[in-house]
Write a protein that holds these residues in place. Structure first.
Motif: not given
Length: 82
Positions: A71, A13, A68, A66, A63
């Motif tokens: 979030r 993470d 991933h 990103r 964010v």
């Protein structure tokens, strides 16, 4: 606050730490090395104005960039937008 409490896993993470008053300030850039976040303290004195909504919007944009899929943004504030 402990990053461990948020169920983040080292090396898989990532997290970043921002503070804000009249401007958003990046304290720790996005990293998989969560120890960099853990070493920072959220204790301190308030300063400046609280541009709460502006800070949330700018952080949400950072964010969103990103890769991933999962979030989140955690905001700790006095709740007053000035």
């Amino acid at each position: 606050m402990s990053v461990t409490m948020m169920n983040l896993r080292d090396r898989s993470d990532e997290a970043a730490l921002y503070t804000f008053d009249s401007e958003l300030q990046e304290v720790v850039h996005f990293t998989h090395e969560l120890s960099h976040i853990r070493r920072r303290s959220l204790e301190g004195r308030p300063w400046g104005q609280t541009s709460l909504y502006d800070a949330i919007a700018k952080t949400a944009r950072a964010v969103a960039k990103r890769t991933h899929q999962h979030r989140a943004v955690l905001v700790i504030t006095d709740g007053v937008d000035t």
